[in-house]
Scaffold this active site. Structure first.
Site, mmCIF file in Angstrom:
data_model
loop_
_atom_site.group_PDB
_atom_site.id
_atom_site.type_symbol
_atom_site.label_atom_id
_atom_site.label_comp_id
_atom_site.label_asym_id
_atom_site.label_seq_id
_atom_site.Cartn_x
_atom_site.Cartn_y
_atom_site.Cartn_z
ATOM 1 N N ARG A 121 0.857 -1.187 0.000
ATOM 2 C CA ARG A 121 0.000 0.000 0.000
ATOM 3 C C ARG A 121 0.892 1.235 0.000
ATOM 4 N NH1 ARG A 121 -5.531 -0.771 3.288
ATOM 5 N NH2 ARG A 121 -6.540 -0.580 1.264
ATOM 6 N N GLN A 126 -0.337 2.294 -5.986
ATOM 7 C CA GLN A 126 -1.749 2.638 -5.788
ATOM 8 C C GLN A 126 -2.630 2.179 -6.942
ATOM 9 O OE1 GLN A 126 -2.352 6.829 -5.057
ATOM 10 N NE2 GLN A 126 -3.730 6.354 -3.375
ATOM 11 N N ASP A 129 -3.775 -1.381 -6.562
ATOM 12 C CA ASP A 129 -4.383 -1.734 -5.277
ATOM 13 C C ASP A 129 -5.821 -2.220 -5.456
ATOM 14 O OD1 ASP A 129 -5.201 -1.988 -2.675
ATOM 15 O OD2 ASP A 129 -4.796 0.085 -2.089
ATOM 16 N N SER A 132 -8.378 -1.907 -2.448
ATOM 17 C CA SER A 132 -9.064 -0.623 -2.335
ATOM 18 C C SER A 132 -10.158 -0.474 -3.382
ATOM 19 C CB SER A 132 -8.064 0.528 -2.467
ATOM 20 O OG SER A 132 -7.225 0.583 -1.329
ATOM 21 N N TYR A 226 -3.884 -0.114 8.018
ATOM 22 C CA TYR A 226 -4.966 -0.703 8.796
ATOM 23 C C TYR A 226 -4.851 -0.295 10.256
ATOM 24 C CZ TYR A 226 -5.636 -3.821 4.777
ATOM 25 O OH TYR A 226 -5.861 -4.316 3.527
#
Length: 364
Positions: A121, A126, A129, A132, A226
């Site tokens: 992450r 990105q 990802d 997400s 997280y």
């Protein structure tokens, strides 16, 4: 590099790993494709669209023949792993933390596997990802399910027959799914509150027009973004504080997950039993056991007049756009692993090394 796109075999999976637009983009970068017949049909993409994008549409028997890479959404079964040739690159959601046996089978088979949930992450990764992108879809769907199950209207309405008060929605966890659930519930007109143990997300919650609940319980953030697991004492204080707030809510949407661990229990049975008749809980952590003590993964139940939705894989219930987003993630990873269509694995690279869950020694 020849890439195979098999049809997903899980009964509840309607997504496809690559959509025709992605096939066309990659074909112009030196990739060739074999797409199984009807692979994209459940998501709204027909075979002729894949053919027009440059793919060869073939039978299940032929889709893996000569494949250098296989891209899929869900992890393959034991039989499907047995069909992969040693040295094949596999990309998908492979559940390396919750299903280590499958990873061991892939390693034994000599498959070079990249787990989409293991993509670092980082800013650089990105665009790859997939956690997400699919969480965004799930968070949106969670609010729609809540609005559908609730026997009340979400928005404030002022009518000739009188005023209807808006629904009160509480979102637990302000990660990607939680933030999208907040935004969607707000667009539907609900009064939204949210809680997360990470104080840093308060600004994001409030920027969406929701109130941030301060329950006096805070926790650290892991490297992957997280929330770190709370101590038993902190969990008990969190449960007690939520138990006081939850009865005021019409809807609770929970999204709290810790990778590789059972989902933290945020809502005890006692809190559910204090909720109003007709209230709804949508538990996005159901696949990991659920944030509600009463959640039954894969099922929708009622307890004391409260509906508890434990449906899993919500992203697959919006397969068209979920597939589009996932395909963009997979496309970015393929271009990273095989620039110009030629496999060039660099395990000194943080993305390649971080996402690889088996077979690194095969390429050494």
């Amino acid at each position: 590099m020849r890439v195979a796109v098999p049809k997903e075999t899980d009964a509840d999976e309607r997504r496809v790993a690559l959509v025709p637009d992605a096939v066309g983009k990659l074909a112009s970068s030196g990739f060739t494709f074999a797409v199984e017949r009807s692979a994209g049909l459940a998501a709204g993409f027909i075979d002729t669209e894949y053919s027009a994008a440059g793919a060869e549409v073939v039978s299940r028997t032929d889709v893996l023949k000569g494949a250098d890479a296989v891209v899929r959404v869900g992890r393959p079964s034991a039989d499907e792993i047995g069909e992969l040739e040693p040295g094949t690159v596999l990309i998908g959601f492979l559940a390396p933390l919750s299903d280590p046996e499958s990873i061991e089978r892939l390693a034994a088979r000599g498959v070079v596997a990249f787990a989409m949930e293991s993509i670092p992450r980082t800013t650089r990764a990105q665009v790859m990802d997939a956690l997400s992108s699919q969480s965004t879809v799930a968070g949106y769907k969670a609010s729609l399910i809540a609005a559908d199950r609730l026997p009340r209207l979400f928005p404030l309405l002022m009518t000739a027959a009188g005023t209807v008060a808006p629904a009160k929605v509480l979102v637990l966890g302000a990660g990607v799914a939680g933030l999208q659930a907040i935004a969607t519930a707000r667009r539907l007109g609900a009064v939204v509150s949210a809680f997360d143990v990470r104080p840093a997300v308060r600004e994001q919650v409030e920027s969406l027009g929701a109130a941030f609940l301060d329950l006096g319980v805070t926790g650290a953030e892991t490297e992957g973004g997280y929330a770190a697991e709370l101590s038993p004492e902190e969990q008990a204080r969190q449960q007690a504080a939520l138990e006081e707030r939850i009865p005021d809510m019409d809807v609770v949407i929970t999204t709290a997950l810790i990778p590789g661990r059972p989902a933290p229990k945020l809502i005890p049975t006692a809190a559910v039993e204090r909720m109003r008749l007709g209230s709804v809980i949508v538990d996005l952590a159901a696949e990991a056991g659920g944030n509600c003590e009463l959640t039954q993964p894969g099922a929708e139940i009622e307890h004391g007049g409260v509906t508890i939705v434990g449906l899993t894989n919500l992203a697959a219930r919006l397969p068209y756009h979920a597939s589009q987003l996932y395909a963009r993630n997979v496309t970015a990873l393929l271009l990273h692993l095989a620039p110009d269509g030629e496999l060039a694995l660099d395990f000194d690279d943080e993305i390649t090394a971080g996402a690889c869950v088996s077979g690194r020694e095969v390429t050494a």
